[in-house]
Design a protein around this motif. Sequence first.
Motif, PDB file in Angstrom:
ATOM      1  N   ARG A   1       9.023  -6.498  -1.878  1.00  0.00           N
ATOM      2  CA  ARG A   1       9.038  -4.860  -1.875  1.00  0.00           C
ATOM      3  C   ARG A   1       9.240  -4.155  -0.421  1.00  0.00           C
ATOM      4  NH1 ARG A   1       7.231  -2.297  -6.410  1.00  0.00           N
ATOM      5  NH2 ARG A   1       6.335  -0.549  -5.059  1.00  0.00           N
ATOM      6  N   ALA A   2       9.364  -5.014   0.598  1.00  0.00           N
ATOM      7  CA  ALA A   2       9.603  -4.449   1.788  1.00  0.00           C
ATOM      8  C   ALA A   2      10.601  -5.239   2.460  1.00  0.00           C
ATOM      9  CB  ALA A   2       8.109  -4.757   2.684  1.00  0.00           C
ATOM     10  N   GLU A   3      10.432  -5.831   3.813  1.00  0.00           N
ATOM     11  CA  GLU A   3      11.486  -6.247   4.725  1.00  0.00           C
ATOM     12  C   GLU A   3      11.907  -7.758   4.258  1.00  0.00           C
ATOM     13  OE1 GLU A   3      12.849  -4.018   6.500  1.00  0.00           O
ATOM     14  OE2 GLU A   3      11.367  -2.634   5.467  1.00  0.00           O
ATOM     15  N   LEU A   4      11.034  -8.259   3.167  1.00  0.00           N
ATOM     16  CA  LEU A   4      11.305  -9.584   3.194  1.00  0.00           C
ATOM     17  C   LEU A   4      11.729  -9.691   1.289  1.00  0.00           C
ATOM     18  CD1 LEU A   4       7.726 -10.849   4.443  1.00  0.00           C
ATOM     19  CD2 LEU A   4       9.922 -11.121   5.340  1.00  0.00           C
ATOM     20  N   ALA A   5      12.900 -10.643   1.225  1.00  0.00           N
ATOM     21  CA  ALA A   5      13.406 -10.837   0.078  1.00  0.00           C
ATOM     22  C   ALA A   5      12.381 -11.757  -1.141  1.00  0.00           C
ATOM     23  CB  ALA A   5      14.530 -11.819   0.014  1.00  0.00           C
TER      24      ALA A   5
ATOM     25  N   LYS B   1       0.301  -4.157 -12.127  1.00  0.00           N
ATOM     26  CA  LYS B   1       0.379  -2.544 -11.901  1.00  0.00           C
ATOM     27  C   LYS B   1       1.014  -2.239 -10.762  1.00  0.00           C
ATOM     28  CE  LYS B   1      -2.110  -3.158 -15.616  1.00  0.00           C
ATOM     29  NZ  LYS B   1      -3.162  -2.410 -16.754  1.00  0.00           N
ATOM     30  N   GLY B   2       0.787  -0.756 -10.308  1.00  0.00           N
ATOM     31  CA  GLY B   2       1.630  -0.324  -9.262  1.00  0.00           C
ATOM     32  C   GLY B   2       1.186  -0.817  -7.763  1.00  0.00           C
ATOM     33  N   HIS B   3       0.857  -2.255  -7.694  1.00  0.00           N
ATOM     34  CA  HIS B   3       0.481  -2.578  -6.315  1.00  0.00           C
ATOM     35  C   HIS B   3       2.010  -2.414  -5.350  1.00  0.00           C
ATOM     36  CE1 HIS B   3      -3.029  -3.546  -8.185  1.00  0.00           C
ATOM     37  NE2 HIS B   3      -2.772  -4.428  -8.927  1.00  0.00           N
ATOM     38  N   ASP B   4       1.761  -2.408  -4.104  1.00  0.00           N
ATOM     39  CA  ASP B   4       2.791  -2.406  -3.247  1.00  0.00           C
ATOM     40  C   ASP B   4       2.227  -3.419  -2.126  1.00  0.00           C
ATOM     41  OD1 ASP B   4       5.259  -2.023  -2.161  1.00  0.00           O
ATOM     42  OD2 ASP B   4       4.579  -0.320  -0.961  1.00  0.00           O
ATOM     43  N   PHE B   5       2.429  -4.725  -2.246  1.00  0.00           N
ATOM     44  CA  PHE B   5       2.140  -5.595  -1.032  1.00  0.00           C
ATOM     45  C   PHE B   5       3.259  -6.201  -0.425  1.00  0.00           C
ATOM     46  CE2 PHE B   5      -1.061  -6.529  -4.548  1.00  0.00           C
ATOM     47  CZ  PHE B   5      -2.170  -5.972  -3.985  1.00  0.00           C
ATOM     48  N   PRO B   6       3.523  -5.518   0.888  1.00  0.00           N
ATOM     49  CA  PRO B   6       4.611  -5.898   1.656  1.00  0.00           C
ATOM     50  C   PRO B   6       4.984  -7.119   1.688  1.00  0.00           C
ATOM     51  CG  PRO B   6       3.326  -4.312   2.861  1.00  0.00           C
ATOM     52  CD  PRO B   6       2.733  -4.730   1.409  1.00  0.00           C
ATOM     53  N   LYS B   7       3.791  -8.082   2.088  1.00  0.00           N
ATOM     54  CA  LYS B   7       4.029  -9.506   2.394  1.00  0.00           C
ATOM     55  C   LYS B   7       4.248 -10.460   1.110  1.00  0.00           C
ATOM     56  CE  LYS B   7       2.948 -10.989   6.297  1.00  0.00           C
ATOM     57  NZ  LYS B   7       2.035 -11.747   7.204  1.00  0.00           N
ATOM     58  N   VAL B   8       4.171  -9.899  -0.057  1.00  0.00           N
ATOM     59  CA  VAL B   8       4.313 -10.829  -1.365  1.00  0.00           C
ATOM     60  C   VAL B   8       5.960 -11.057  -1.561  1.00  0.00           C
ATOM     61  CG1 VAL B   8       4.424 -11.026  -3.781  1.00  0.00           C
ATOM     62  CG2 VAL B   8       2.310 -10.093  -2.460  1.00  0.00           C
ATOM     63  N   THR B   9       6.317 -12.349  -1.470  1.00  0.00           N
ATOM     64  CA  THR B   9       7.692 -12.670  -1.612  1.00  0.00           C
ATOM     65  C   THR B   9       7.899 -13.702  -2.655  1.00  0.00           C
ATOM     66  OG1 THR B   9       7.462 -14.599  -0.116  1.00  0.00           O
ATOM     67  CG2 THR B   9       8.100 -12.426   0.948  1.00  0.00           C
TER      68      THR B   9
END
Length: 739
Positions: free
Chosen positions: A598-602, A555-563
Amino acid sequence: MSAAGRIVSVAVPLPVQAPFTYRVPDELPSPVAGCRVLVPFGAQRVVGMCLGPAVTPPAGTKLKALMEVVDEQPLVAPPLLELAAWVAEHYLAPPGECYRLILPPAGGRRGAALADTAAGFKHDRVAVLLDASVATRGVAQREALARLAAAGGRARVADLARDRAAIRGALEALAARGAVEFESERVVRSPVGLPALPERERPELTDEQAVALSAICAALDRGGFQPFLLHGVTGSGKTEVYLRGVERTLETGRGALLLVPEIALTPLLVRAAAARFGDLVAVQHSELSAGERHDQWWRIREGDARVVVGARSAVFAPVRDLGLIVVDEEHEAAYKQEESPRYHGRDVAVMRARFEGAVALLGSATPALESWSNALSGKYERLSLRKRIGSFGLPRVEIVDRRDALRAGDSPILTAPLREALELRLSRGEQSLLLLNRRGWATSLLCRECGEPLGCPRCSVALTLHERGALARCHYCGHDVRAPDACAGCKGVYLRLTGFGTERVLEAVQAALPTARVGRLDRDTAQRRGAVANLLHDFERGLLDILVGTQMLAKGHDFPKVTLVGVVDADVGLGLPDFRAAERTFELLTQVAGRAGRAELAGEVILQSHRPDHYALRLACDQDYEAFYARESEFRRTMGWPPFASLVNVVVRSRDAEAGRKEAGTLAEALRAAAQRRFRVLGPGAAPLARIKDEHRFQIVLRGPRKAMRDALRTALVARHGPVRWPGLVIDVDALSVL
Ligand code: ADP
Ligand code: ZN
């Protein structure tokens, strides 16, 4: 109308197909449409909804009298009344059950009225520091004072004592000595138990977001009904567009509704809305008590809450002057109510916008085929966000052929490439998600001698094994047994576990990566109140490295550290005998892939599959929605499935198999006679789940133009059962699946 002849039509909240006619006794005022009335019904007294004057019944008919008129003014505005009527008509649902959707939820004190509108707030105890110089006794008091001082001299008691219960008592003691005083503060409960997001700097919109928003604002300023489909790839910033749309709606003096598939699984949007609109927000989540729900209904009705965030039933919230309805992740099956009245929240949202003269904004990275075809035909205006926010773009997706892994003697759960990718994340301190859309330990317990799986005694399904194979459970009726040592059929003792679920994946990950901190998210771990929120919160704070779970992860999670996103078995849904199997698989894979990077990491995505060439997988890899749509449309059009035809699924349920079969046969015959080639009648046959909780199920599927099918069905059922009760039937108009 003479006072003696006043009669009204009333929808009673019971599974009956028609409203009833009542007489208004002389001593009562005439209720108008939208007023609640207390009526006798059989031996009961029920609160129904007055639908206005009724046609005069034939002379000599004895009418029962109203007992009470509850509201002098209509309780809900005309658009909601129209909406309830539409739901009843469109879904062939009992009208009283549909009107109940727009009434205040039960559970409030009787007679509770406009006075308790502010009670949707919780009053929290706040400690205020008065004198830091008093002599303290003991470490707890010292620490309590220190904490309070560190918090700036003012903080919620619950926060101060969160990790150390003794602080509470210490504060009391300090209060008795005049060092501290308590206040009660009116605060909005943080939704789903998560801390509210701090109101961040509002980001500057990207060009694409600005274009989408300006179309929405133009429609809001113009006023009137306008539906939009916002197609934005995962991580393209749809949330910000929704929030700005809500902002503009509030500026024009109107209210807004934000619908999400499931509150606990979409914390980001909920928290962002709560942060931005503060006290104006009412969040309708499943953990509210009946009383809270009731209070909140009134807060919304009175216009104190002007932004409502909630799951599908919130589409009926009595928001005043509704200007905007947002349906986030509009493709989600969670919008479909699978019990009576069986409505689709997204479609109801669009109808409500029509009745209210409002803007409907449906958003998704993978729109339902229905919505996409409405956009192509111009029924909805299409808005697109093609680019991800941030510099890395969409994640790279790789398919690992599980057949090769098996031949090489590799683990069927974690192939070497997936294992290595997990190790890499662990060593870099990044996070991973592992999806398997199947919960439990093993999918079945097979007897090697007769080949029969252990089945549920009440349902025609195999039992799923849980707790390392010790417990066998039915996922349809909840039946639980200890896994037997011998086959019930042939007494064979060579039993074998087959297939695997999330429990097994968790263990495989722990075995392969002993240092990893691993959590699991599925319907089983979500049982406990607040469990989902806690787990997501722990993951977000970096207390877990890997989260294993079912589609709840997607679902709509936004976890910036998930790569890294790994899909353990990408084929799970493909084998289902349902016309939506490919669509659901494409959707799930695209959505879960969208959680990576989703953030600074590919981000990187690994799909393990036995069918790497299937178009749903290949196109999910490319995240090519339009190509998928084109391909899938062709199949649906050729086969005559939605969105190219409407679907009505009728299930006849009966404890007696023979009686059920006969009943379904009779009904199908009547429908065939009525169809006259305008629509198709498939069946009757045993439903794919032929028996659930000891009820046999026979299915008739109608395909064609909706109105013709509905009319024929109504006529056939009235002829067979009369206009009031249609026992033993499930009627699912616009059914999502035929399973
Ligand atoms: P979607 O719902 O389309 O998957 P989100 O709304 O979750 O995407 O947005 C993805 C991330 O981008 C979020 O962390 C969000 O805060 C951030 N974001 C959104 N719009 C902007 C913007 N204009 N500038 C910077 N960051 C943004
Ligand atoms: Zn069962």
